[in-house]
Scaffold this motif. Structure first.
Motif, PDB file in Angstrom:
ATOM      1  N   TYR A   1     -24.141  44.649 -20.163  1.00  0.00           N
ATOM      2  CA  TYR A   1     -25.182  45.206 -19.166  1.00  0.00           C
ATOM      3  C   TYR A   1     -26.492  46.000 -20.265  1.00  0.00           C
ATOM      4  CZ  TYR A   1     -27.892  49.421 -16.786  1.00  0.00           C
ATOM      5  OH  TYR A   1     -29.192  49.571 -16.038  1.00  0.00           O
ATOM      6  N   LYS A   2     -25.561  46.612 -21.451  1.00  0.00           N
ATOM      7  CA  LYS A   2     -26.260  47.664 -22.702  1.00  0.00           C
ATOM      8  C   LYS A   2     -26.979  46.313 -23.518  1.00  0.00           C
ATOM      9  CE  LYS A   2     -24.697  50.305 -25.998  1.00  0.00           C
ATOM     10  NZ  LYS A   2     -23.477  51.646 -26.650  1.00  0.00           N
TER      11      LYS A   2
ATOM     12  N   LYS B   1     -30.100  45.579 -21.015  1.00  0.00           N
ATOM     13  CA  LYS B   1     -31.146  47.238 -21.371  1.00  0.00           C
ATOM     14  C   LYS B   1     -31.417  47.080 -22.967  1.00  0.00           C
ATOM     15  CE  LYS B   1     -31.106  51.856 -21.016  1.00  0.00           C
ATOM     16  NZ  LYS B   1     -30.007  52.856 -19.962  1.00  0.00           N
TER      17      LYS B   1
END
Length: 117
Positions: free
Chosen positions: A48-49, A52
């Motif tokens: 997820y990071k 992003k």
């Protein structure tokens, strides 16, 4: 985190901190490089990071491309068609999103018609 890693800036957190500082200071190219290096260092569990950060890199690349687009428009206003074409090419090369690449490509095609016409 070891002191050595912190000093050398080889871990993802240090790279992210440096990237954010560069972005705040207006060093967008340097920020992109550090964000991309940080993405490479993130672990698999950090998907997820990573996604992003990839979106952040795309946005910054588009901001850099916008600067080239402004340079191209200024060159066009001065009648410097070759310089405008070069700025559009550089903007296309650095752009992060397909939308920005499309915008630059359309402007470059219009410029080529102007040069040939």
């Amino acid at each position: 985190m070891s002191i050595l890693k912190k000093i050398l800036g080889v871990d993802a957190d240090s790279l992210l901190e440096t990237a954010r500082e560069k972005e705040r200071d207006g060093d967008l190219g340097g920020a992109v490089i550090d964000y991309e290096r940080a993405i490479e260092k993130l672990e698999e569990k950090d998907a997820y990071k990573r996604d992003k950060l990839r979106a952040t890199v795309t946005e910054i690349r588009d901001r850099i491309a916008d600067k080239y687009l402004s340079d191209a428009e200024a060159a066009l206003g001065a009648g410097e068609l070759d310089r405008a074409a070069e700025a559009l090419t550089l903007g296309f090369d650095v752009a992060g999103s397909e939308a920005k690449k499309g915008e630059l490509e359309k402007k470059k095609e219009a410029l080529q018609l102007q040069q040939n016409g």
